[in-house]
Design a protein around this motif. Sequence first.
Motif, PDB file in Angstrom:
ATOM      1  N   TRP A 119      -5.769  -3.047  -3.422  1.00 31.50           N
ATOM      2  CA  TRP A 119      -6.226  -4.271  -2.811  1.00 31.50           C
ATOM      3  C   TRP A 119      -7.467  -3.979  -1.988  1.00 31.50           C
ATOM      4  CZ3 TRP A 119      -2.102  -1.491  -1.122  1.00 31.50           C
ATOM      5  CH2 TRP A 119      -1.998  -1.210   0.232  1.00 31.50           C
ATOM      6  N   VAL A 120      -8.270  -5.021  -1.812  1.00 33.19           N
ATOM      7  CA  VAL A 120      -9.510  -4.911  -1.064  1.00 33.19           C
ATOM      8  C   VAL A 120      -9.209  -5.123   0.418  1.00 33.19           C
ATOM      9  CG1 VAL A 120     -11.793  -5.957  -0.700  1.00 33.19           C
ATOM     10  CG2 VAL A 120     -10.893  -5.688  -3.019  1.00 33.19           C
ATOM     11  N   VAL A 121      -9.853  -4.319   1.247  1.00 29.28           N
ATOM     12  CA  VAL A 121      -9.794  -4.474   2.701  1.00 29.28           C
ATOM     13  C   VAL A 121     -11.235  -4.629   3.183  1.00 29.28           C
ATOM     14  CG1 VAL A 121      -7.626  -3.181   2.929  1.00 29.28           C
ATOM     15  CG2 VAL A 121      -9.799  -1.952   3.068  1.00 29.28           C
ATOM     16  N   PRO A 122     -11.447  -5.088   4.413  1.00 29.40           N
ATOM     17  CA  PRO A 122     -12.825  -5.303   4.866  1.00 29.40           C
ATOM     18  C   PRO A 122     -13.729  -4.077   4.741  1.00 29.40           C
ATOM     19  CG  PRO A 122     -11.310  -6.352   6.372  1.00 29.40           C
ATOM     20  CD  PRO A 122     -10.465  -5.562   5.399  1.00 29.40           C
ATOM     21  N   THR A 123     -13.157  -2.890   4.887  1.00 32.96           N
ATOM     22  CA  THR A 123     -13.975  -1.675   4.850  1.00 32.96           C
ATOM     23  C   THR A 123     -14.048  -1.022   3.474  1.00 32.96           C
ATOM     24  OG1 THR A 123     -12.052  -0.380   5.505  1.00 32.96           O
ATOM     25  CG2 THR A 123     -13.519  -1.143   7.266  1.00 32.96           C
ATOM     26  N   GLY A 124     -13.382  -1.566   2.473  1.00 32.32           N
ATOM     27  CA  GLY A 124     -13.384  -0.963   1.136  1.00 32.32           C
ATOM     28  C   GLY A 124     -12.162  -1.387   0.335  1.00 32.32           C
ATOM     29  N   LYS A 125     -11.340  -0.404  -0.035  1.00 31.63           N
ATOM     30  CA  LYS A 125     -10.122  -0.715  -0.796  1.00 31.63           C
ATOM     31  C   LYS A 125      -9.053   0.317  -0.492  1.00 31.63           C
ATOM     32  CE  LYS A 125     -11.554   1.779  -4.952  1.00 31.63           C
ATOM     33  NZ  LYS A 125     -12.854   2.136  -4.429  1.00 31.63           N
ATOM     34  N   LYS A 126      -7.810  -0.058  -0.802  1.00 33.16           N
ATOM     35  CA  LYS A 126      -6.678   0.848  -0.728  1.00 33.16           C
ATOM     36  C   LYS A 126      -6.053   0.907  -2.110  1.00 33.16           C
ATOM     37  CE  LYS A 126      -5.425   0.097   4.090  1.00 33.16           C
ATOM     38  NZ  LYS A 126      -4.305  -0.142   5.023  1.00 33.16           N
ATOM     39  N   ILE A 127      -5.768   2.114  -2.555  1.00 33.55           N
ATOM     40  CA  ILE A 127      -5.091   2.333  -3.828  1.00 33.55           C
ATOM     41  C   ILE A 127      -3.777   3.026  -3.505  1.00 33.55           C
ATOM     42  CG2 ILE A 127      -5.196   3.433  -6.095  1.00 33.55           C
ATOM     43  CD1 ILE A 127      -8.248   3.436  -5.817  1.00 33.55           C
ATOM     44  N   TRP A 128      -2.676   2.535  -4.059  1.00 32.63           N
ATOM     45  CA  TRP A 128      -1.368   3.110  -3.779  1.00 32.63           C
ATOM     46  C   TRP A 128      -0.621   3.392  -5.077  1.00 32.63           C
ATOM     47  CZ3 TRP A 128       3.136   0.959  -5.517  1.00 32.63           C
ATOM     48  CH2 TRP A 128       3.068  -0.345  -5.975  1.00 32.63           C
ATOM     49  N   PHE A 129       0.329   4.322  -4.998  1.00 32.87           N
ATOM     50  CA  PHE A 129       1.293   4.528  -6.074  1.00 32.87           C
ATOM     51  C   PHE A 129       2.585   5.033  -5.455  1.00 32.87           C
ATOM     52  CE2 PHE A 129      -0.885   8.591  -5.777  1.00 32.87           C
ATOM     53  CZ  PHE A 129       0.132   9.529  -5.889  1.00 32.87           C
ATOM     54  N   SER A 130       3.669   4.830  -6.184  1.00 31.56           N
ATOM     55  CA  SER A 130       4.989   5.220  -5.708  1.00 31.56           C
ATOM     56  C   SER A 130       5.678   6.084  -6.747  1.00 31.56           C
ATOM     57  CB  SER A 130       5.828   3.962  -5.441  1.00 31.56           C
ATOM     58  OG  SER A 130       7.148   4.314  -5.091  1.00 31.56           O
ATOM     59  N   CYS A 131       6.330   7.152  -6.280  1.00 32.93           N
ATOM     60  CA  CYS A 131       7.064   8.081  -7.145  1.00 32.93           C
ATOM     61  C   CYS A 131       8.515   8.153  -6.684  1.00 32.93           C
ATOM     62  CB  CYS A 131       6.489   9.484  -7.053  1.00 32.93           C
ATOM     63  SG  CYS A 131       4.748   9.565  -7.440  1.00 32.93           S
ATOM     64  N   GLY A 132       9.416   8.210  -7.613  1.00 36.22           N
ATOM     65  CA  GLY A 132      10.837   8.265  -7.282  1.00 36.22           C
ATOM     66  C   GLY A 132      11.440   6.886  -7.438  1.00 36.22           C
ATOM     67  N   PRO A 133      12.637   6.667  -6.901  1.00 34.46           N
ATOM     68  CA  PRO A 133      13.275   5.357  -7.006  1.00 34.46           C
ATOM     69  C   PRO A 133      12.362   4.269  -6.441  1.00 34.46           C
ATOM     70  CG  PRO A 133      14.808   6.962  -6.112  1.00 34.46           C
ATOM     71  CD  PRO A 133      13.457   7.622  -6.173  1.00 34.46           C
ATOM     72  N   ALA A 134      12.344   3.120  -7.068  1.00 37.34           N
ATOM     73  CA  ALA A 134      11.447   2.049  -6.657  1.00 37.34           C
ATOM     74  C   ALA A 134      11.797   1.536  -5.266  1.00 37.34           C
ATOM     75  CB  ALA A 134      11.504   0.889  -7.664  1.00 37.34           C
ATOM     76  N   PRO A 135      10.854   1.648  -4.317  1.00 38.08           N
ATOM     77  CA  PRO A 135      11.101   1.091  -2.986  1.00 38.08           C
ATOM     78  C   PRO A 135      10.979  -0.428  -3.024  1.00 38.08           C
ATOM     79  CG  PRO A 135       8.918   2.042  -3.079  1.00 38.08           C
ATOM     80  CD  PRO A 135       9.585   2.332  -4.410  1.00 38.08           C
ATOM     81  N   GLU A 136      11.541  -1.085  -2.054  1.00 38.01           N
ATOM     82  CA  GLU A 136      11.483  -2.552  -1.987  1.00 38.01           C
ATOM     83  C   GLU A 136      10.042  -3.040  -1.870  1.00 38.01           C
ATOM     84  OE1 GLU A 136      15.190  -2.993  -2.866  1.00 38.01           O
ATOM     85  OE2 GLU A 136      13.991  -4.741  -2.358  1.00 38.01           O
TER      86      GLU A 136
END
Length: 139
Positions: A119-136
């Motif tokens: 997602w875009v934030v005012p200063t740039g962007k954030k990229i995320w990923f999750s490993c293991g059991p799916a968190p809420e």
Amino acid sequence: MAIAVREELNSRRWEVTLRAAEVPGWRRRVGGVVAEWEAARGAEEAVLLGVTELLSNVLAHAGDPRCALTLRRVGTAVVVTVEDHSHRLPRILCPDPSDIDGRGLWLLHHMVEGRMGWWVVPTGKKIWFSCGPAPEDAR
């Protein structure tokens, strides 16, 4: 070079000015945290690939080596977020077998079973990923 760090029971955050030669060191540092957290089986391998890919992409595409790297433990899952100073969003493309580049995000997407985004934030962007059991909530 890490310029700031925040350590809490279930999270780590570093504000970093990257140099290419330091990426293997970040792999080792992150691997140590994931091992300490006793993350889900197989999560460490995906986290190491993902951190390497996202930090390398900051150097290759963001135009600014400053970024923030955050690890968060959610049960036995690990959520990784990299924030950079570019508004240019990543694209996950199916690579042609003859392509030299372009496999990193595609491979990561498959390793984490699609549990990634940005997602875009005012200063740039954030990229995320999750490993293991799916968190809420991966964010």
